[in-house]
Motif scaffolding. Structure first.
Motif, PDB file in Angstrom:
ATOM      1  N   THR A  66      12.335 -10.787   4.862  1.00 22.12           N
ATOM      2  CA  THR A  66      12.340 -12.239   4.691  1.00 22.12           C
ATOM      3  C   THR A  66      12.537 -12.934   6.027  1.00 22.12           C
ATOM      4  N   ILE A  67      11.752 -13.991   6.250  1.00 12.41           N
ATOM      5  CA  ILE A  67      11.924 -14.877   7.401  1.00 12.41           C
ATOM      6  C   ILE A  67      12.195 -16.277   6.857  1.00 12.41           C
ATOM      7  N   ILE A  68      13.230 -16.925   7.378  1.00 13.71           N
ATOM      8  CA  ILE A  68      13.576 -18.290   6.976  1.00 13.71           C
ATOM      9  C   ILE A  68      13.483 -19.193   8.203  1.00 13.71           C
ATOM     10  N   SER A  69      12.722 -20.238   8.102  1.00 14.88           N
ATOM     11  CA  SER A  69      12.516 -21.140   9.230  1.00 14.88           C
ATOM     12  C   SER A  69      13.740 -22.032   9.442  1.00 14.88           C
ATOM     13  N   LYS A  70      13.697 -22.800  10.508  1.00 13.86           N
ATOM     14  CA  LYS A  70      14.674 -23.864  10.695  1.00 13.86           C
ATOM     15  C   LYS A  70      14.350 -24.990   9.710  1.00 13.86           C
ATOM     16  N   PRO A  71      15.286 -25.910   9.480  1.00 11.40           N
ATOM     17  CA  PRO A  71      14.998 -27.022   8.566  1.00 11.40           C
ATOM     18  C   PRO A  71      13.760 -27.795   8.993  1.00 11.40           C
ATOM     19  N   LEU A  72      12.963 -28.212   8.008  1.00  7.68           N
ATOM     20  CA  LEU A  72      11.757 -28.980   8.295  1.00  7.68           C
ATOM     21  C   LEU A  72      12.112 -30.342   8.894  1.00  7.68           C
ATOM     22  N   ASP A  73      11.273 -30.798   9.797  1.00  4.84           N
ATOM     23  CA  ASP A  73      11.390 -32.145  10.332  1.00  4.84           C
ATOM     24  C   ASP A  73      10.742 -33.089   9.316  1.00  4.84           C
ATOM     25  N   LEU A  74      11.575 -33.781   8.529  1.00  4.51           N
ATOM     26  CA  LEU A  74      11.052 -34.595   7.437  1.00  4.51           C
ATOM     27  C   LEU A  74      10.428 -35.895   7.903  1.00  4.51           C
ATOM     28  N   THR A  75      10.476 -36.154   9.221  1.00  7.75           N
ATOM     29  CA  THR A  75       9.730 -37.314   9.733  1.00  7.75           C
ATOM     30  C   THR A  75       8.243 -37.020   9.842  1.00  7.75           C
ATOM     31  N   LEU A  76       7.886 -35.733   9.793  1.00 15.77           N
ATOM     32  CA  LEU A  76       6.475 -35.352   9.837  1.00 15.77           C
ATOM     33  C   LEU A  76       5.847 -35.570   8.467  1.00 15.77           C
ATOM     34  N   ASN A  77       4.655 -36.113   8.443  1.00 10.21           N
ATOM     35  CA  ASN A  77       3.961 -36.341   7.181  1.00 10.21           C
ATOM     36  C   ASN A  77       3.300 -35.070   6.664  1.00 10.21           C
ATOM     37  N   ILE A  78       2.746 -34.278   7.561  1.00 11.17           N
ATOM     38  CA  ILE A  78       2.050 -33.033   7.210  1.00 11.17           C
ATOM     39  C   ILE A  78       2.675 -31.887   7.988  1.00 11.17           C
ATOM     40  N   HIS A  79       2.937 -30.779   7.291  1.00  8.49           N
ATOM     41  CA  HIS A  79       3.511 -29.586   7.905  1.00  8.49           C
ATOM     42  C   HIS A  79       2.450 -28.494   7.978  1.00  8.49           C
ATOM     43  N   VAL A  80       2.501 -27.699   9.068  1.00 13.73           N
ATOM     44  CA  VAL A  80       1.510 -26.648   9.328  1.00 13.73           C
ATOM     45  C   VAL A  80       2.228 -25.306   9.380  1.00 13.73           C
ATOM     46  N   ILE A  81       1.662 -24.312   8.665  1.00  8.11           N
ATOM     47  CA  ILE A  81       2.248 -22.976   8.622  1.00  8.11           C
ATOM     48  C   ILE A  81       1.211 -21.950   9.065  1.00  8.11           C
ATOM     49  N   HIS A  82       1.664 -21.008   9.881  1.00  8.18           N
ATOM     50  CA  HIS A  82       0.853 -19.865  10.289  1.00  8.18           C
ATOM     51  C   HIS A  82       1.730 -18.628  10.120  1.00  8.18           C
ATOM     52  N   LEU A  83       1.292 -17.679   9.322  1.00  5.07           N
ATOM     53  CA  LEU A  83       2.088 -16.461   9.093  1.00  5.07           C
ATOM     54  C   LEU A  83       1.176 -15.254   9.045  1.00  5.07           C
ATOM     55  N   GLY A  84       1.769 -14.076   9.191  1.00  4.99           N
ATOM     56  CA  GLY A  84       0.977 -12.851   9.132  1.00  4.99           C
ATOM     57  C   GLY A  84       1.837 -11.606   9.042  1.00  4.99           C
ATOM     58  N   ARG A  85       1.153 -10.457   8.997  1.00  4.65           N
ATOM     59  CA  ARG A  85       1.836  -9.159   8.963  1.00  4.65           C
ATOM     60  C   ARG A  85       0.869  -8.087   9.438  1.00  4.65           C
ATOM     61  N   TYR A  86       1.405  -7.151  10.202  1.00  3.74           N
ATOM     62  CA  TYR A  86       0.678  -5.932  10.547  1.00  3.74           C
ATOM     63  C   TYR A  86       1.610  -4.763  10.285  1.00  3.74           C
ATOM     64  N   LEU A  87       1.219  -3.910   9.317  1.00  2.94           N
ATOM     65  CA  LEU A  87       2.075  -2.810   8.866  1.00  2.94           C
ATOM     66  C   LEU A  87       3.431  -3.372   8.444  1.00  2.94           C
ATOM     67  N   GLN A  88       4.534  -2.949   9.091  1.00  7.86           N
ATOM     68  CA  GLN A  88       5.847  -3.406   8.655  1.00  7.86           C
ATOM     69  C   GLN A  88       6.287  -4.716   9.299  1.00  7.86           C
ATOM     70  N   LYS A  89       5.626  -5.109  10.366  1.00  8.89           N
ATOM     71  CA  LYS A  89       6.077  -6.267  11.124  1.00  8.89           C
ATOM     72  C   LYS A  89       5.402  -7.553  10.640  1.00  8.89           C
ATOM     73  N   GLY A  90       6.243  -8.576  10.349  1.00 11.30           N
ATOM     74  CA  GLY A  90       5.718  -9.862   9.920  1.00 11.30           C
ATOM     75  C   GLY A  90       6.163 -10.977  10.839  1.00 11.30           C
ATOM     76  N   TRP A  91       5.454 -12.119  10.834  1.00 14.49           N
ATOM     77  CA  TRP A  91       5.819 -13.255  11.673  1.00 14.49           C
ATOM     78  C   TRP A  91       5.523 -14.559  10.938  1.00 14.49           C
ATOM     79  N   LEU A  92       6.225 -15.603  11.347  1.00 14.45           N
ATOM     80  CA  LEU A  92       6.099 -16.919  10.729  1.00 14.45           C
ATOM     81  C   LEU A  92       6.259 -17.991  11.788  1.00 14.45           C
ATOM     82  N   LYS A  93       5.349 -18.970  11.789  1.00 11.80           N
ATOM     83  CA  LYS A  93       5.468 -20.129  12.660  1.00 11.80           C
ATOM     84  C   LYS A  93       5.276 -21.390  11.826  1.00 11.80           C
TER      85      LYS A  93
END
Length: 414
Positions: A222-249
């Motif tokens: 599990t990856i948990i991000s920092k709190p969302l900036d609620l002043t932003l109208n639209i949020h963008v997510i990019h995530l992935g995984r290769y074998l056991q390693k995963g990432w989230l932006k």
């Protein structure tokens, strides 16, 4: 056999033979009561001169569980009746609003009351009976509705996702409060058993943060991000995984990584790809470690995926971008209530593409145009007829028609 002078009730004595053309008459099996001769009532046991093999008649109707749909059977010496749960009616609680489904185009019918239904519209349809076609370019999801269903889109299984995947998507919250709920953004995986070792991939919101989880069969990462900036109208997510390693932006936050526990490296999922919610509305059906309580509240769009670094990103679905099914999904920033006018103080409720009128007390019908009779279950206060008594409306008030064995204004006396 019971003997009243020369009258035999139920059978004849053994030493007497009675014949007809078709053969010997057999003794009666069953119950006899209210026995009269020449308009004179004979009390079956008190006035009998003799008899044998006779016992008190007490057919335990409730032992046969006659009531349907969770109704409770109640009986006394002479009568029985079913106390029906909410949404059901009839002698055996056999009638529900959706028995005669008024909804069109494969909509899910839900009985709002014993007389009124709500049509939960499938993808591409809207309106009271889901008869109106709508175009959806940016899907709008309404979370979990008042009836316990989530709005969702279901796409065909994403192929070749076992060892590598990348997702990109954008979302817009319905309001700031929706960021604080446990809201599902997307899910694919084994479901239906809720086991701890089920493979799954999931993205959601919890307490204002983006939560990305996956299980390859040997434990959840599990990856948990920092709190969302609620002043932003639209949020963008990019995530992935290769074998056991995963990432989230998430938005402009730093990239975060995780490595799944155990030794397994492949994600084995064969289910559809669910966006915004899922068809079954009980979170317990999802694997442990992935149970968000609600569907997403807001808009999700520009969803893209690839399963190789050398591929182009594509929208899920076959054909590309086309879901297999969905429920209560609308077009972002549009409400079907703009086309619905509820009468007599009724309030229009929209849930994605699903729309209905919430009527004030005393009114019913799709547009709150019908009055509720004093004898109907929805009437407030409810009628007072007891023990299976039938409520009959009068010009002023009502009366109770009592079943056999009861009396009183409300059939409350035995």
């Amino acid at each position: 056999q019971i003997t009243f002078g020369s009258i035999f009730l139920g059978n004849v004595p053994v030493h007497e033979e009675v014949h007809q053309c078709a053969g010997q008459i057999r003794g009666y099996k069953g119950c006899i009561r209210d026995f009269q001769v020449n308009n004179k009532e004979l009390f079956i046991t008190d006035e009998a001169l003799g008899g044998r093999n006779v016992e008190n008649c007490n057919v335990p109707i409730c032992d046969y569980h006659p009531c349907h749909n969770g109704g409770t059977c109640t009986s006394d010496a002479e009568n029985w009746f079913c106390e029906c749960p909410k949404l059901y009616s009839g002698k055996l609680c056999q009638f529900a609003t959706c028995d005669e489904n008024p909804c069109g185009n494969g909509a899910t019918c839900f009985p709002k009351s014993r007389r009124d239904a709500v049509c939960l519209c499938p993808y591409g349809r809207s309106g009271i009976l889901c008869s109106d076609a709508i175009n959806i370019s940016q899907p709008s999801f309404s979370g979990t509705d008042d009836f316990g269903y989530t709005s969702f889109l279901a796409y065909s299984t994403i192929p070749n996702i076992t060892f590598y995947y990348e997702f990109r998507l954008k979302f817009q919250l319905a309001n700031h409060h929706s960021a604080l709920q446990e809201n599902l953004i997307f899910f694919t995986g084994q479901k239906g058993h809720g086991l701890n070792g089920d493979d799954f991939l999931e993205l959601g919101l919890r307490n204002g943060r983006v939560v990305y989880s996956y299980n390859l069969g040997s434990g959840t990462a599990t990856i948990i991000s920092k709190p969302l900036d609620l002043t932003l109208n639209i949020h963008v997510i990019h995530l992935g995984r290769y074998l056991q390693k995963g990432w989230l932006k998430v938005d402009d936050q730093k990239n975060k990584t995780v490595t799944s526990p155990g030794r397994l490296v492949g994600l084995n999922v064969f289910s559809q790809f669910y966006l915004g919610g899922y068809r079954e509305y009980t979170p317990e059906l999802l694997p442990k470690g992935s149970r968000f309580k609600n569907g997403f509240q807001g808009c999700i769009f520009d969803v893209q995926v690839r399963t190789s670094m050398n591929e182009e990103f594509k929208a899920p679905g076959i054909p590309e971008g086309h879901p297999n099914s969905g429920r209560s999904v609308g077009q972002c920033k549009e409400s079907p209530c703009s086309l619905i006018k509820c009468r007599n103080g009724g309030k229009c409720i929209d849930s994605g593409s699903t729309v209905y009128c919430d009527c004030l007390t005393g009114w019913k019908g799709a547009f709150c145009t019908e009055t509720v009779s004093v004898c109907e279950p929805e009437h407030d206060p409810p009628h007072l007829c007891k023990q299976g008594g039938t409520c009959v409306p009068l010009p002023k008030g009502y009366t109770c028609h009592c079943p056999l064995g009861t009396t009183g204004t409300y059939c409350e006396q035995g």
